[in-house]
Design a protein around this motif. Structure first.
Motif, PDB file in Angstrom:
ATOM      1  N   ILE A   1       3.520   5.567  -5.898  1.00  0.00           N
ATOM      2  CA  ILE A   1       3.350   5.520  -7.354  1.00  0.00           C
ATOM      3  C   ILE A   1       2.259   6.492  -7.793  1.00  0.00           C
ATOM      4  CG2 ILE A   1       2.532   4.098  -9.276  1.00  0.00           C
ATOM      5  CD1 ILE A   1       3.894   1.688  -7.864  1.00  0.00           C
ATOM      6  N   LEU A   2       1.101   6.415  -7.147  1.00  0.00           N
ATOM      7  CA  LEU A   2      -0.029   7.236  -7.569  1.00  0.00           C
ATOM      8  C   LEU A   2       0.194   8.721  -7.302  1.00  0.00           C
ATOM      9  CD1 LEU A   2      -2.974   4.922  -6.493  1.00  0.00           C
ATOM     10  CD2 LEU A   2      -2.137   5.378  -8.812  1.00  0.00           C
ATOM     11  N   THR A   3       0.829   9.050  -6.192  1.00  0.00           N
ATOM     12  CA  THR A   3       1.052  10.456  -5.876  1.00  0.00           C
ATOM     13  C   THR A   3       2.197  11.030  -6.700  1.00  0.00           C
ATOM     14  OG1 THR A   3       0.172  10.119  -3.666  1.00  0.00           O
ATOM     15  CG2 THR A   3       1.529  12.064  -3.996  1.00  0.00           C
ATOM     16  N   ALA A   4       3.181  10.215  -7.045  1.00  0.00           N
ATOM     17  CA  ALA A   4       4.317  10.697  -7.841  1.00  0.00           C
ATOM     18  C   ALA A   4       3.979  10.809  -9.322  1.00  0.00           C
ATOM     19  CB  ALA A   4       5.519   9.777  -7.650  1.00  0.00           C
ATOM     20  N   THR A   5       2.913  10.164  -9.748  1.00  0.00           N
ATOM     21  CA  THR A   5       2.507  10.249 -11.148  1.00  0.00           C
ATOM     22  C   THR A   5       1.721  11.531 -11.351  1.00  0.00           C
ATOM     23  OG1 THR A   5       2.385   7.841 -11.285  1.00  0.00           O
ATOM     24  CG2 THR A   5       1.259   9.079 -13.004  1.00  0.00           C
ATOM     25  N   PRO A   6       2.172  12.420 -12.220  1.00  0.00           N
ATOM     26  CA  PRO A   6       1.472  13.686 -12.430  1.00  0.00           C
ATOM     27  C   PRO A   6       0.019  13.465 -12.851  1.00  0.00           C
ATOM     28  CG  PRO A   6       3.615  13.733 -13.477  1.00  0.00           C
ATOM     29  CD  PRO A   6       3.382  12.317 -13.024  1.00  0.00           C
ATOM     30  N   GLY A   7      -0.867  14.242 -12.243  1.00  0.00           N
ATOM     31  CA  GLY A   7      -2.275  14.168 -12.588  1.00  0.00           C
ATOM     32  C   GLY A   7      -3.095  13.280 -11.674  1.00  0.00           C
ATOM     33  N   THR A   8      -2.444  12.540 -10.762  1.00  0.00           N
ATOM     34  CA  THR A   8      -3.179  11.714  -9.809  1.00  0.00           C
ATOM     35  C   THR A   8      -2.675  12.002  -8.403  1.00  0.00           C
ATOM     36  OG1 THR A   8      -1.620   9.862 -10.025  1.00  0.00           O
ATOM     37  CG2 THR A   8      -3.571   9.834 -11.448  1.00  0.00           C
ATOM     38  N   LEU A   9      -3.567  11.804  -7.434  1.00  0.00           N
ATOM     39  CA  LEU A   9      -3.207  12.040  -6.035  1.00  0.00           C
ATOM     40  C   LEU A   9      -3.982  11.082  -5.143  1.00  0.00           C
ATOM     41  CD1 LEU A   9      -1.781  13.803  -3.887  1.00  0.00           C
ATOM     42  CD2 LEU A   9      -3.832  15.230  -3.889  1.00  0.00           C
ATOM     43  N   TRP A  10      -3.261  10.344  -4.324  1.00  0.00           N
ATOM     44  CA  TRP A  10      -3.851   9.446  -3.330  1.00  0.00           C
ATOM     45  C   TRP A  10      -4.447  10.355  -2.261  1.00  0.00           C
ATOM     46  CZ3 TRP A  10      -2.788   3.986  -2.234  1.00  0.00           C
ATOM     47  CH2 TRP A  10      -3.124   3.575  -0.942  1.00  0.00           C
TER      48      TRP A  10
ATOM     49  N   GLU B   1      -1.826  -2.605  -8.765  1.00  0.00           N
ATOM     50  CA  GLU B   1      -2.194  -3.430  -7.615  1.00  0.00           C
ATOM     51  C   GLU B   1      -1.809  -4.905  -7.804  1.00  0.00           C
ATOM     52  OE1 GLU B   1      -5.950  -4.302  -4.688  1.00  0.00           O
ATOM     53  OE2 GLU B   1      -6.349  -4.181  -6.849  1.00  0.00           O
ATOM     54  N   ARG B   2      -2.136  -5.487  -8.928  1.00  0.00           N
ATOM     55  CA  ARG B   2      -1.827  -6.920  -9.147  1.00  0.00           C
ATOM     56  C   ARG B   2      -0.328  -7.201  -9.030  1.00  0.00           C
ATOM     57  NH1 ARG B   2      -6.254  -6.821 -12.884  1.00  0.00           N
ATOM     58  NH2 ARG B   2      -7.985  -7.883 -11.886  1.00  0.00           N
ATOM     59  N   PRO B   3       0.524  -6.419  -9.706  1.00  0.00           N
ATOM     60  CA  PRO B   3       1.955  -6.678  -9.528  1.00  0.00           C
ATOM     61  C   PRO B   3       2.421  -6.497  -8.076  1.00  0.00           C
ATOM     62  CG  PRO B   3       1.598  -5.280 -11.439  1.00  0.00           C
ATOM     63  CD  PRO B   3       0.288  -5.412 -10.747  1.00  0.00           C
ATOM     64  N   LEU B   4       1.892  -5.490  -7.388  1.00  0.00           N
ATOM     65  CA  LEU B   4       2.298  -5.282  -5.994  1.00  0.00           C
ATOM     66  C   LEU B   4       1.839  -6.429  -5.106  1.00  0.00           C
ATOM     67  CD1 LEU B   4       1.677  -1.453  -5.645  1.00  0.00           C
ATOM     68  CD2 LEU B   4       3.881  -2.639  -5.541  1.00  0.00           C
ATOM     69  N   MET B   5       0.711  -7.020  -5.404  1.00  0.00           N
ATOM     70  CA  MET B   5       0.256  -8.173  -4.629  1.00  0.00           C
ATOM     71  C   MET B   5       1.186  -9.371  -4.841  1.00  0.00           C
ATOM     72  SD  MET B   5      -3.882  -7.817  -4.938  1.00  0.00           S
ATOM     73  CE  MET B   5      -4.250  -9.230  -3.926  1.00  0.00           C
ATOM     74  N   GLN B   6       1.732  -9.512  -6.048  1.00  0.00           N
ATOM     75  CA  GLN B   6       2.691 -10.589  -6.300  1.00  0.00           C
ATOM     76  C   GLN B   6       4.024 -10.296  -5.620  1.00  0.00           C
ATOM     77  OE1 GLN B   6       3.014 -10.900 -10.537  1.00  0.00           O
ATOM     78  NE2 GLN B   6       0.903 -11.587 -10.805  1.00  0.00           N
ATOM     79  N   ILE B   7       4.444  -9.050  -5.667  1.00  0.00           N
ATOM     80  CA  ILE B   7       5.746  -8.674  -5.106  1.00  0.00           C
ATOM     81  C   ILE B   7       5.760  -8.801  -3.592  1.00  0.00           C
ATOM     82  CG2 ILE B   7       7.321  -6.725  -4.777  1.00  0.00           C
ATOM     83  CD1 ILE B   7       6.350  -5.774  -7.633  1.00  0.00           C
ATOM     84  N   PHE B   8       4.683  -8.364  -2.941  1.00  0.00           N
ATOM     85  CA  PHE B   8       4.641  -8.358  -1.470  1.00  0.00           C
ATOM     86  C   PHE B   8       3.744  -9.446  -0.908  1.00  0.00           C
ATOM     87  CE2 PHE B   8       5.796  -3.944  -2.545  1.00  0.00           C
ATOM     88  CZ  PHE B   8       6.975  -3.869  -1.839  1.00  0.00           C
ATOM     89  N   ALA B   9       3.566 -10.555  -1.636  1.00  0.00           N
ATOM     90  CA  ALA B   9       2.727 -11.659  -1.149  1.00  0.00           C
ATOM     91  C   ALA B   9       3.333 -12.245   0.107  1.00  0.00           C
ATOM     92  CB  ALA B   9       2.611 -12.737  -2.228  1.00  0.00           C
TER      93      ALA B   9
ATOM     94  N   LEU C   1       0.830  -1.209   0.000  1.00  0.00           N
ATOM     95  CA  LEU C   1       0.000   0.000   0.000  1.00  0.00           C
ATOM     96  C   LEU C   1       0.862   1.256   0.000  1.00  0.00           C
ATOM     97  CD1 LEU C   1      -2.778  -1.126   2.501  1.00  0.00           C
ATOM     98  CD2 LEU C   1      -3.081  -0.639   0.064  1.00  0.00           C
ATOM     99  N   ALA C   2       1.967   1.219   0.742  1.00  0.00           N
ATOM    100  CA  ALA C   2       2.867   2.376   0.768  1.00  0.00           C
ATOM    101  C   ALA C   2       3.472   2.623  -0.615  1.00  0.00           C
ATOM    102  CB  ALA C   2       3.968   2.160   1.801  1.00  0.00           C
ATOM    103  N   VAL C   3       3.891   1.563  -1.289  1.00  0.00           N
ATOM    104  CA  VAL C   3       4.459   1.717  -2.629  1.00  0.00           C
ATOM    105  C   VAL C   3       3.386   2.203  -3.604  1.00  0.00           C
ATOM    106  CG1 VAL C   3       5.509   0.484  -4.572  1.00  0.00           C
ATOM    107  CG2 VAL C   3       6.299   0.032  -2.253  1.00  0.00           C
ATOM    108  N   LEU C   4       2.176   1.678  -3.486  1.00  0.00           N
ATOM    109  CA  LEU C   4       1.086   2.134  -4.352  1.00  0.00           C
ATOM    110  C   LEU C   4       0.798   3.617  -4.137  1.00  0.00           C
ATOM    111  CD1 LEU C   4      -1.080   1.475  -6.457  1.00  0.00           C
ATOM    112  CD2 LEU C   4      -2.594   0.843  -4.557  1.00  0.00           C
ATOM    113  N   SER C   5       0.815   4.056  -2.893  1.00  0.00           N
ATOM    114  CA  SER C   5       0.569   5.483  -2.630  1.00  0.00           C
ATOM    115  C   SER C   5       1.670   6.351  -3.225  1.00  0.00           C
ATOM    116  CB  SER C   5       0.437   5.744  -1.132  1.00  0.00           C
ATOM    117  OG  SER C   5       1.675   5.629  -0.469  1.00  0.00           O
TER     118      SER C   5
END
Length: 171
Positions: A117-126, A158-166, A111-115
């Motif tokens: 990614i989304l906040t660092a991507t221009p145009g989106t904000l967690w 989300e799917r890749p992060l679920m595999q990475i941090f399973a 969840l921390a990595v997802l936040s």
């Protein structure tokens, strides 16, 4: 590391990294900034030891590499899109909006990595995450279709992060 130094330097790389970062951010070097860098380098890791963060285990390094490529591509593409919006080169009307995304990911590090990614991507904000329901509220600069944003976040991140941090079976 010797047992004598372990109580003072529980995370030596973190200590060095914090001290060097402090010195770089507070240039030019002065005796005061050197003392503060030393204090930061010793104090923050001691607090980290008291918090006892669990070890992170990455389960799928190849998935992590693919996710990195996807994130870098999305960031470049989003920078171009946001630049077009700001410069007025985008035709049509622009609408900002909020998207509620139901997440299956519950791993705190994921969840921390997802936040990030989304906040660092221009145009989106967690904006907010409700851990009880697993719902993420995302603000989007160029809102088009909420379902498209839900699919994008779930499929691309989300799917890749679920595999990475399973979690392992031995947890």
């Amino acid at each position: 590391m010797s047992r004598i130094l372990r109580p003072f330097l529980p995370y030596p790389l973190l200590s060095v990294g914090l001290a060097v970062t402090w010195l770089l951010l507070n240039a030019p070097l002065s005796p005061g900034s050197a003392v503060l860098a030393l204090l930061v380098g010793l104090t923050v890791p001691a607090v980290m030891r008291a918090l006892r963060p669990p070890a992170v285990r990455v389960r799928a390094p190849s998935t992590l590499a693919r996710l990195l490529v996807v994130v870098l591509y999305d960031m470049v593409r989003s920078n171009i899109d946001v630049g077009r919006i700001i410069l007025g080169l985008r035709r049509g009307t622009r609408r900002t909006g909020f998207v509620a995304i139901p997440l299956d990911l519950r791993e705190p590090f994921g969840l921390a990595v997802l936040s990030i990614i989304l906040t660092a991507t221009p145009g989106t904000l967690w904006v907010r995450y409700d851990s009880g329901t697993g719902r993420l509220l995302l603000h989007v600069l160029d809102y088009t279709d909420g379902d498209e944003w839900v699919r994008r976040v779930k499929d691309r991140y989300e799917r890749p992060l679920m595999q990475i941090f399973a979690r392992g079976d031995s947890a």
